[in-house]
Design a protein around this motif. Structure first.
Motif, PDB file in Angstrom:
ATOM      1  N   LEU A  86      -7.872  -0.749  -4.500  1.00  0.00           N
ATOM      2  CA  LEU A  86      -7.158  -1.459  -5.561  1.00  0.00           C
ATOM      3  C   LEU A  86      -7.819  -1.223  -6.923  1.00  0.00           C
ATOM      4  N   ILE A  87      -9.148  -1.168  -6.941  1.00  0.00           N
ATOM      5  CA  ILE A  87      -9.861  -0.918  -8.192  1.00  0.00           C
ATOM      6  C   ILE A  87      -9.605   0.494  -8.675  1.00  0.00           C
ATOM      7  N   PHE A  88      -9.751   1.481  -7.786  1.00  0.00           N
ATOM      8  CA  PHE A  88      -9.558   2.866  -8.179  1.00  0.00           C
ATOM      9  C   PHE A  88      -8.119   3.144  -8.621  1.00  0.00           C
ATOM     10  N   LEU A  89      -7.154   2.467  -7.998  1.00  0.00           N
ATOM     11  CA  LEU A  89      -5.753   2.646  -8.362  1.00  0.00           C
ATOM     12  C   LEU A  89      -5.359   1.831  -9.583  1.00  0.00           C
ATOM     13  N   ASN A  90      -6.291   1.001 -10.069  1.00  0.00           N
ATOM     14  CA  ASN A  90      -6.005   0.133 -11.213  1.00  0.00           C
ATOM     15  C   ASN A  90      -4.777  -0.738 -10.936  1.00  0.00           C
ATOM     16  N   ALA A  91      -4.720  -1.288  -9.738  1.00  0.00           N
ATOM     17  CA  ALA A  91      -3.574  -2.089  -9.335  1.00  0.00           C
ATOM     18  C   ALA A  91      -3.532  -3.388 -10.132  1.00  0.00           C
ATOM     19  N   PRO A  92      -2.365  -3.757 -10.653  1.00  0.00           N
ATOM     20  CA  PRO A  92      -2.260  -5.001 -11.409  1.00  0.00           C
ATOM     21  C   PRO A  92      -2.377  -6.218 -10.513  1.00  0.00           C
ATOM     22  N   ILE A  93      -2.698  -7.349 -11.138  1.00  0.00           N
ATOM     23  CA  ILE A  93      -2.766  -8.600 -10.389  1.00  0.00           C
ATOM     24  C   ILE A  93      -1.364  -8.923  -9.868  1.00  0.00           C
ATOM     25  N   LEU A  94      -1.261  -9.226  -8.589  1.00  0.00           N
ATOM     26  CA  LEU A  94       0.034  -9.528  -7.988  1.00  0.00           C
ATOM     27  C   LEU A  94      -0.039 -10.844  -7.237  1.00  0.00           C
ATOM     28  N   PRO A  95       0.554 -11.908  -7.777  1.00  0.00           N
ATOM     29  CA  PRO A  95       0.609 -13.167  -7.020  1.00  0.00           C
ATOM     30  C   PRO A  95       1.356 -12.958  -5.703  1.00  0.00           C
ATOM     31  N   THR A  96       0.868 -13.538  -4.653  1.00  0.00           N
ATOM     32  CA  THR A  96       1.514 -13.389  -3.347  1.00  0.00           C
ATOM     33  C   THR A  96       2.959 -13.852  -3.400  1.00  0.00           C
ATOM     34  N   ASP A  97       3.243 -14.872  -4.205  1.00  0.00           N
ATOM     35  CA  ASP A  97       4.619 -15.367  -4.321  1.00  0.00           C
ATOM     36  C   ASP A  97       5.578 -14.292  -4.822  1.00  0.00           C
ATOM     37  N   SER A  98       5.101 -13.385  -5.641  1.00  0.00           N
ATOM     38  CA  SER A  98       5.963 -12.302  -6.138  1.00  0.00           C
ATOM     39  C   SER A  98       6.410 -11.409  -4.991  1.00  0.00           C
ATOM     40  N   TYR A  99       5.472 -11.107  -4.098  1.00  0.00           N
ATOM     41  CA  TYR A  99       5.845 -10.306  -2.923  1.00  0.00           C
ATOM     42  C   TYR A  99       6.775 -11.085  -2.003  1.00  0.00           C
ATOM     43  N   ASN A 102       7.321   5.768   4.518  1.00  0.00           N
ATOM     44  CA  ASN A 102       6.799   4.936   5.611  1.00  0.00           C
ATOM     45  C   ASN A 102       5.409   5.404   6.054  1.00  0.00           C
ATOM     46  N   VAL A 103       5.214   6.725   6.107  1.00  0.00           N
ATOM     47  CA  VAL A 103       3.901   7.246   6.494  1.00  0.00           C
ATOM     48  C   VAL A 103       2.889   7.034   5.370  1.00  0.00           C
ATOM     49  N   LEU A 104       3.345   7.122   4.127  1.00  0.00           N
ATOM     50  CA  LEU A 104       2.462   6.896   2.988  1.00  0.00           C
ATOM     51  C   LEU A 104       1.990   5.446   2.927  1.00  0.00           C
ATOM     52  N   ALA A 105       2.838   4.531   3.378  1.00  0.00           N
ATOM     53  CA  ALA A 105       2.486   3.110   3.346  1.00  0.00           C
ATOM     54  C   ALA A 105       1.626   2.691   4.529  1.00  0.00           C
ATOM     55  N   ALA A 106       1.663   3.466   5.604  1.00  0.00           N
ATOM     56  CA  ALA A 106       0.993   3.060   6.844  1.00  0.00           C
ATOM     57  C   ALA A 106      -0.517   2.839   6.677  1.00  0.00           C
ATOM     58  N   PRO A 107      -1.273   3.764   6.074  1.00  0.00           N
ATOM     59  CA  PRO A 107      -2.715   3.514   5.944  1.00  0.00           C
ATOM     60  C   PRO A 107      -3.043   2.303   5.086  1.00  0.00           C
ATOM     61  N   LEU A 108      -2.194   2.004   4.115  1.00  0.00           N
ATOM     62  CA  LEU A 108      -2.432   0.850   3.253  1.00  0.00           C
ATOM     63  C   LEU A 108      -2.303  -0.443   4.044  1.00  0.00           C
ATOM     64  N   LEU A 109      -1.268  -0.531   4.875  1.00  0.00           N
ATOM     65  CA  LEU A 109      -1.103  -1.722   5.714  1.00  0.00           C
ATOM     66  C   LEU A 109      -2.233  -1.834   6.730  1.00  0.00           C
ATOM     67  N   TYR A 110      -2.694  -0.719   7.218  1.00  0.00           N
ATOM     68  CA  TYR A 110      -3.777  -0.724   8.203  1.00  0.00           C
ATOM     69  C   TYR A 110      -5.082  -1.209   7.578  1.00  0.00           C
ATOM     70  N   ALA A 111      -5.365  -0.773   6.349  1.00  0.00           N
ATOM     71  CA  ALA A 111      -6.633  -1.107   5.705  1.00  0.00           C
ATOM     72  C   ALA A 111      -6.623  -2.468   5.033  1.00  0.00           C
ATOM     73  N   ALA A 112      -5.439  -2.940   4.616  1.00  0.00           N
ATOM     74  CA  ALA A 112      -5.358  -4.183   3.850  1.00  0.00           C
ATOM     75  C   ALA A 112      -5.515  -5.390   4.754  1.00  0.00           C
ATOM     76  N   SER A 156      -3.806  -8.172   3.985  1.00  0.00           N
ATOM     77  CA  SER A 156      -2.528  -8.874   3.881  1.00  0.00           C
ATOM     78  C   SER A 156      -1.473  -7.892   3.418  1.00  0.00           C
ATOM     79  N   GLU A 157      -0.219  -8.228   3.664  1.00  0.00           N
ATOM     80  CA  GLU A 157       0.876  -7.384   3.191  1.00  0.00           C
ATOM     81  C   GLU A 157       0.928  -7.349   1.678  1.00  0.00           C
ATOM     82  N   ALA A 158       0.593  -8.462   1.035  1.00  0.00           N
ATOM     83  CA  ALA A 158       0.641  -8.500  -0.429  1.00  0.00           C
ATOM     84  C   ALA A 158      -0.368  -7.525  -1.033  1.00  0.00           C
ATOM     85  N   GLU A 159      -1.562  -7.426  -0.440  1.00  0.00           N
ATOM     86  CA  GLU A 159      -2.550  -6.460  -0.923  1.00  0.00           C
ATOM     87  C   GLU A 159      -2.033  -5.040  -0.753  1.00  0.00           C
ATOM     88  N   ALA A 160      -1.457  -4.748   0.413  1.00  0.00           N
ATOM     89  CA  ALA A 160      -0.925  -3.415   0.658  1.00  0.00           C
ATOM     90  C   ALA A 160       0.201  -3.094  -0.307  1.00  0.00           C
TER      91      ALA A 160
END
Length: 463
Positions: free
Chosen positions: A169-182, A299-309, A311-315
């Motif tokens: 998340l740091i390297f990707l410079n991901a913005p803050i995302l409230p879980t409610d938004s997801y 779907n394959v691009l998202a798979a490692p993110l869900l595996y490593a995260a 929560s779904e909101a983090e992924a």
């Protein structure tokens, strides 16, 4: 650009008070998954308010490494010197396999941007947890990259790590995302791309027991459906108000719109246009500003993110940053960014290993034939999954565009087998299992061999 303050860093990483715990077991019943079944998305509640994802200040843009300007700092960060001697095209690429293993930490640091002496003494976990010492964000980020390159991110045999998702998340410079938004995106029900998503998710990493044990298909469906809504909303906002068509929050109330979309996609004119775009690697300039849409392979691009995260909101936060900011060309139009990347694989291989390149070409093998999944998914299509995660540590730290050189590195590692085979296409139908450390070493050696103009094309091909 002035250095960001210490107070800005927690928006990229967990607060100091956050205690990191081991990832939940596959049997943990997450609260988020109680919200609704992915199979009942069509009956989800209607949400009238649009989710608002907060954006970070421009000061939190990850130093110079993630700026898309082809700047000297980006070249320096990958140990490239503008005054370096160009590689002899006749030189044997066998030297690549061990060339970079002798690169010392000291030599890397001289080539990289300034690091933080205080951050160098901290572990990666502590640096993520406490933030940059003395408020030196830029130096701390460079120190993080060095640690990832030299030591990697600590994980168990299954690739699980307490800090990996935070580093990403740091390297990707991901913005803050409230879980409610997801959650609001999930509650909107089936997106216009829902049928395509359902057609892809059940085939995602089906042979990987680690992924199947930890990530459910329902979780993958929710994530992809949420990003499809995000892309749909962005497209609608950019269209002229006179041409916008309202779409109900629940797909159950809009069968005519769904049928219309499917009809347009299957029309002869649409198919001919898609094929014409697919046959070129130049892309469409008219679509350069469009955010994209759901495409097969996400779907394959998202798979490692869900595996490593954890929560779904983090992924989701990492995934939307990856496909919308880092690789928008991969999901736009006829995936023109992917096709540009494939052309660059061929071009880089011709420079790094002319003999292998000519041999594959003589057999009618170009990257368009054998490397499409590897480019689109950042090599996530090649097992094993723990090695994919380690390779992604490197790609996110120094830029996802380096996946192009990682693919070339894999070809170089297969060189003897390919040249010794009368049917190399059989070997290239599925790449050998990933060995992230060897791929990284080879890619770091390759990057010294390619000319500056090709490097610039690689940096920008996914935009």
């Amino acid at each position: 650009m002035p250095s960001p303050t210490r107070d800005s860093f927690p928006s990229l990483a967990p607060p100091m008070t956050t205690q990191l715990h081991p990832p939940p077991s596959p049997r943990t019943h997450r609260t988020l998954r109680k919200l609704q079944s992915a199979h009942n998305l069509g009956a989800a509640a209607r949400i009238t308010s649009q989710p608002q994802l907060s954006n970070l200040s421009s000061q939190l843009r990850l130093h110079d490494m993630h700026s898309r300007d082809v700047s000297p700092t980006r070249r320096q960060a990958l140990n490239r010197s503008p005054q370096r001697h160009r590689a002899n095209s006749d030189a044997t690429p066998q030297h690549l396999l061990g060339a970079s293993s002798s690169i010392s930490l000291a030599s890397k640091r001289t080539a990289l941007s300034r690091t933080s002496a205080a951050a160098d003494t901290m572990s990666l976990d502590r640096l993520i947890r406490e933030g940059p010492p003395d408020g030196d964000l830029g130096g701390a980020l460079e120190s993080m990259r060095i640690k990832v390159l030299d030591q990697g991110i600590k994980s168990d045999s299954d690739g699980m790590s307490m800090s990996r998702i935070y580093a990403w998340l740091i390297f990707l410079n991901a913005p803050i995302l409230p879980t409610d938004s997801y959650i609001r995106l999930v509650h909107r029900g089936a997106s216009p791309a829902y049928s395509k998503i359902r057609n892809d998710t059940f085939r995602t990493l089906t042979t990987d027991p680690l992924f199947r044990r930890r990530v459910s298909e329902a979780s993958l469906i929710r994530l992809l459906n949420a990003i499809a809504w995000q892309l749909h909303d962005t497209n609608e906002e950019r269209r002229p108000s006179s041409s916008r068509q309202s779409l109900p929050a629940s797909s159950g109330a809009s069968p005519s719109r769904s049928d219309l979309s499917q009809g347009m996609a299957s029309s002869p004119a649409a198919k001919n246009r898609a094929r014409a775009l697919t046959l070129t690697t130049e892309g469409s300039e008219a679509n350069a500003s469009e955010p994209g849409t759901y495409v097969q392979g996400m779907n394959v691009l998202a798979a490692p993110l869900l595996y490593a995260a954890r929560s779904e909101a983090e992924a989701f936060a990492a995934f939307q940053q990856l496909v919308i900011k880092e690789c928008p060309g991969y999901i736009r139009g006829a995936m023109d960014g992917v096709h540009r990347g494939l052309a660059l694989v061929d071009k880089a291989l011709a420079i790094v290993d002319p003999k292998l390149s000519l041999y594959l070409t003589s057999k009618g093998l170009t990257a368009e034939i054998y490397a499409f999944p590897s480019v689109l998914t950042l090599c996530a299509c090649t097992p094993p999954l723990p090695e994919v995660l380690r390779l992604w540590d490197f790609l996110f730290a120094y830029g996802p565009h380096l996946n192009i050189l990682c693919i070339v590195a894999q070809l170089v590692m297969m060189r003897n087998d390919l040249l010794g085979s009368t049917s190399p296409n059989k070997l290239l139908r599925s790449f050998p299992p990933l060995h992230a450390d060897q791929i990284k070493r080879t890619a770091l050696a390759i990057i010294k061999m390619i000319p500056d103009d090709l490097h610039d094309e690689i940096v920008n091909h996914s935009l």
